[in-house]
Motif scaffolding. Structure first.
Motif, PDB file in Angstrom:
ATOM      1  N   PRO A  37       0.876  -1.140  -0.016  1.00  9.02           N
ATOM      2  CA  PRO A  37      -0.074   0.041   0.037  1.00  9.02           C
ATOM      3  C   PRO A  37       0.950   1.346  -0.035  1.00  9.02           C
ATOM      4  O   PRO A  37       1.950   1.395   0.708  1.00  9.02           O
ATOM      5  N   VAL A  38       0.299   2.382  -0.702  1.00  9.64           N
ATOM      6  CA  VAL A  38       1.125   3.647  -0.596  1.00  9.64           C
ATOM      7  C   VAL A  38      -0.084   4.797  -0.124  1.00  9.64           C
ATOM      8  O   VAL A  38      -1.074   4.203  -0.589  1.00  9.64           O
ATOM      9  N   LEU A  39       0.258   5.978  -0.254  1.00  9.34           N
ATOM     10  CA  LEU A  39      -0.702   6.917   0.585  1.00  9.34           C
ATOM     11  C   LEU A  39      -0.314   8.317  -0.368  1.00  9.34           C
ATOM     12  O   LEU A  39       0.668   8.474  -0.826  1.00  9.34           O
ATOM     13  N   ALA A  40      -1.533   8.940  -0.830  1.00  8.64           N
ATOM     14  CA  ALA A  40      -1.098  10.354  -1.614  1.00  8.64           C
ATOM     15  C   ALA A  40      -0.687  11.261  -0.800  1.00  8.64           C
ATOM     16  O   ALA A  40      -0.826  11.282   0.662  1.00  8.64           O
ATOM     17  N   VAL A  41       0.241  12.105  -1.204  1.00 12.87           N
ATOM     18  CA  VAL A  41       1.004  12.994  -0.434  1.00 12.87           C
ATOM     19  C   VAL A  41       0.151  14.298  -0.479  1.00 12.87           C
ATOM     20  O   VAL A  41      -0.466  14.585  -1.411  1.00 12.87           O
ATOM     21  N   ASN A  42      -0.074  14.799   0.740  1.00 15.36           N
ATOM     22  CA  ASN A  42      -0.697  16.082   0.969  1.00 15.36           C
ATOM     23  C   ASN A  42      -2.178  15.841   0.445  1.00 15.36           C
ATOM     24  O   ASN A  42      -2.884  16.937   0.111  1.00 15.36           O
ATOM     25  N   SER A  43      -2.678  14.664   0.430  1.00 14.03           N
ATOM     26  CA  SER A  43      -4.171  14.606   0.257  1.00 14.03           C
ATOM     27  C   SER A  43      -4.548  13.214   0.839  1.00 14.03           C
ATOM     28  O   SER A  43      -3.926  12.530   1.445  1.00 14.03           O
ATOM     29  N   SER A  44      -5.948  13.076   0.794  1.00 18.03           N
ATOM     30  CA  SER A  44      -6.395  11.721   1.317  1.00 18.03           C
ATOM     31  C   SER A  44      -6.327  10.525   0.212  1.00 18.03           C
ATOM     32  O   SER A  44      -6.124  11.026  -1.089  1.00 18.03           O
ATOM     33  N   GLY A  45      -6.303   9.243   0.436  1.00 12.88           N
ATOM     34  CA  GLY A  45      -6.301   8.497  -0.648  1.00 12.88           C
ATOM     35  C   GLY A  45      -5.164   7.251  -0.601  1.00 12.88           C
ATOM     36  O   GLY A  45      -4.287   7.886   0.120  1.00 12.88           O
ATOM     37  N   GLY A  46      -5.345   6.330  -1.024  1.00 12.19           N
ATOM     38  CA  GLY A  46      -4.436   5.224  -1.174  1.00 12.19           C
ATOM     39  C   GLY A  46      -4.680   4.438  -2.418  1.00 12.19           C
ATOM     40  O   GLY A  46      -5.495   4.411  -3.126  1.00 12.19           O
ATOM     41  N   ASP A  47      -3.365   3.654  -2.596  1.00  8.14           N
ATOM     42  CA  ASP A  47      -3.346   2.803  -3.685  1.00  8.14           C
ATOM     43  C   ASP A  47      -2.559   1.515  -3.424  1.00  8.14           C
ATOM     44  O   ASP A  47      -2.135   1.339  -2.232  1.00  8.14           O
ATOM     45  N   PRO A  63       5.151   5.187   6.619  1.00  5.09           N
ATOM     46  CA  PRO A  63       6.462   5.154   7.361  1.00  5.09           C
ATOM     47  C   PRO A  63       6.313   3.520   8.011  1.00  5.09           C
ATOM     48  O   PRO A  63       5.267   3.193   8.335  1.00  5.09           O
ATOM     49  N   GLN A  64       7.497   3.267   8.222  1.00  5.66           N
ATOM     50  CA  GLN A  64       7.596   1.880   8.713  1.00  5.66           C
ATOM     51  C   GLN A  64       6.825   1.710   9.968  1.00  5.66           C
ATOM     52  O   GLN A  64       6.988   2.654  10.953  1.00  5.66           O
ATOM     53  N   GLY A  65       6.422   0.755  10.295  1.00 10.20           N
ATOM     54  CA  GLY A  65       5.648   0.249  11.383  1.00 10.20           C
ATOM     55  C   GLY A  65       4.118   0.834  11.328  1.00 10.20           C
ATOM     56  O   GLY A  65       3.362   0.775  12.633  1.00 10.20           O
ATOM     57  N   LYS A  66       3.792   1.604  10.520  1.00 12.43           N
ATOM     58  CA  LYS A  66       2.446   2.365  10.583  1.00 12.43           C
ATOM     59  C   LYS A  66       1.945   2.008   9.052  1.00 12.43           C
ATOM     60  O   LYS A  66       1.034   2.962   8.529  1.00 12.43           O
TER      61      LYS A  66
END
Length: 97
Positions: A37-47, A63-66
């Motif tokens: 999983p990855v998250l959008a920078v400065n925004s909501s959302g994931g992919d 971030p590692q562990g999160k």
């Protein structure tokens, strides 16, 4: 014989849940096999990104562990109100994300 008993136990549990109106909780993975999983920078959302590939511009690794592993887990809920800024710092999303 062990598999037959296990299968019968699962079938019985489903039948009981159906008859009593209870639902079985099925946890859904954040990403499929071979992805992370990855998250959008400065925004909501994931992919999800295939293992071995880097996130596209505007996306970041958690971030590692999160890292959320299941939909609705502790980190999935946390990241619904937080994200990373362009410097990799955790920030709170503005209301309405």
């Amino acid at each position: 014989m062990g598999r037959a008993l296990a299968g019968a136990a699962v079938a019985a549990a489903v039948a009981v849940a159906t008859l009593t109106g209870c639902s079985l909780r099925i946890e859904e993975a954040s990403c499929g096999g071979g992805e992370y999983p990855v998250l959008a920078v400065n925004s909501s959302g994931g992919d999800c990104v295939p293992d071995g590939e880097e996130p596209a511009q505007g996306w970041a690794r958690y971030p590692q562990g999160k890292v959320p592993e299941k939909v609705g887990d502790k980190w999935d809920i946390y990241w619904s109100t937080h994200t990373l800024d362009e410097h990799g710092e955790i920030i709170e999303l503005p209301e309405g994300g």
